[in-house]
Scaffold this motif. Sequence first.
Motif, short mmCIF file in Angstrom:
data_model
loop_
_atom_site.label_atom_id
_atom_site.label_comp_id
_atom_site.label_asym_id
_atom_site.label_seq_id
_atom_site.Cartn_x
_atom_site.Cartn_y
_atom_site.Cartn_z
N ALA A 1 10.00 -33.73 29.65
CA ALA A 1 9.93 -33.49 28.41
C ALA A 1 11.46 -32.82 28.01
O ALA A 1 11.89 -33.46 26.81
CB ALA A 1 9.01 -32.47 27.90
N SER A 2 11.90 -32.16 28.74
CA SER A 2 13.15 -31.72 28.40
C SER A 2 14.55 -32.85 28.33
O SER A 2 15.15 -32.95 27.76
CB SER A 2 13.79 -30.57 29.36
N GLU A 3 13.90 -33.70 29.13
CA GLU A 3 15.00 -35.22 29.20
C GLU A 3 14.74 -36.14 27.93
O GLU A 3 15.92 -36.62 27.59
CB GLU A 3 14.67 -35.94 30.50
N ILE A 4 13.70 -35.91 27.46
CA ILE A 4 13.25 -37.03 26.24
C ILE A 4 13.08 -36.45 24.70
O ILE A 4 12.83 -37.10 23.78
CB ILE A 4 11.96 -37.96 26.83
N THR A 5 12.96 -34.98 24.65
CA THR A 5 12.75 -34.62 23.45
C THR A 5 13.94 -34.72 22.43
O THR A 5 15.20 -34.46 22.76
CB THR A 5 12.47 -33.11 23.53
N PRO A 6 13.57 -34.97 21.04
CA PRO A 6 14.68 -34.80 20.15
C PRO A 6 15.07 -33.47 19.83
O PRO A 6 16.00 -33.27 19.19
CB PRO A 6 13.82 -35.57 18.97
N VAL A 7 14.13 -32.63 20.15
CA VAL A 7 14.28 -30.96 19.72
C VAL A 7 14.56 -30.35 21.13
O VAL A 7 13.82 -30.18 21.88
CB VAL A 7 13.04 -30.51 18.96
N PRO A 8 15.78 -29.76 21.34
CA PRO A 8 16.07 -28.87 22.63
C PRO A 8 15.03 -27.71 22.53
O PRO A 8 14.71 -27.31 21.63
CB PRO A 8 17.54 -28.60 22.67
N PHE A 9 14.68 -27.18 23.72
CA PHE A 9 13.84 -26.25 24.09
C PHE A 9 14.25 -25.22 25.28
O PHE A 9 14.72 -26.15 26.13
CB PHE A 9 12.35 -26.65 23.96
N VAL A 10 13.75 -24.04 25.16
CA VAL A 10 13.67 -23.60 26.29
C VAL A 10 12.52 -23.06 26.74
O VAL A 10 11.55 -22.68 25.94
CB VAL A 10 14.55 -22.11 26.25
N VAL A 11 12.22 -22.81 28.04
CA VAL A 11 10.86 -22.08 28.63
C VAL A 11 11.15 -20.59 28.48
O VAL A 11 11.79 -19.89 29.08
CB VAL A 11 10.75 -22.51 30.10
#
Length: 134
Positions: A30-40
Motif C-alpha cells: 500500500a505504501s508503494e501505490i497510495t496517492p496519500v503518503p502514510f506512516v505506521v
Amino acid sequence: MNTGIEKFDARSRRNLVGVHADLVRVVERASEITPVPFVVIEGVRTAARQAELVKAGASQTRNSRHLYGLAVDLAAIAGNEIRWDWPLYFKVSDAMQRAADEEGVPIIWGGSWRKFKDGPHFELPRNIYPDPNP
C-alpha cells in the motif's frame, strides 16, 4: 505513486516489528501505490497501552487486535505533517484494500465500522486470523 516524501521511514519499520507478516506485506505494498503518503504509528501494543487508550476514549476494547500483532494504525501525511482529515483516510483505505487484494490477504478497515469509526485502523479478520491464547 511517488510523491517525493519518504513514506516508509524507520519509524514505520520499527512499528511493524511483531506485526503478522501478511499484514506487513499489505502495508508495504500500500505504501508503494497510495496517492496519500502514510506512516505506521502503531503496530503491536502492550495491554497497559491498550488500557490507557480505552481510558482516554481512543479505543473501546481491551482485547484489541494490536495486542497480537494483527492490527496497525496508519497516519496520513499531507504537507509533510500527520493529518487526521477523513478524506485522506478514504484514499489510504483504498490503497490498503487494493494491496490486500493483490496480496490475497483479507483486511478490515476501522473506518467502515458502524459505531466507533477508526480511520487509521486496519486489522486482519478474527475468523481467519484468530487471537492466540493470551
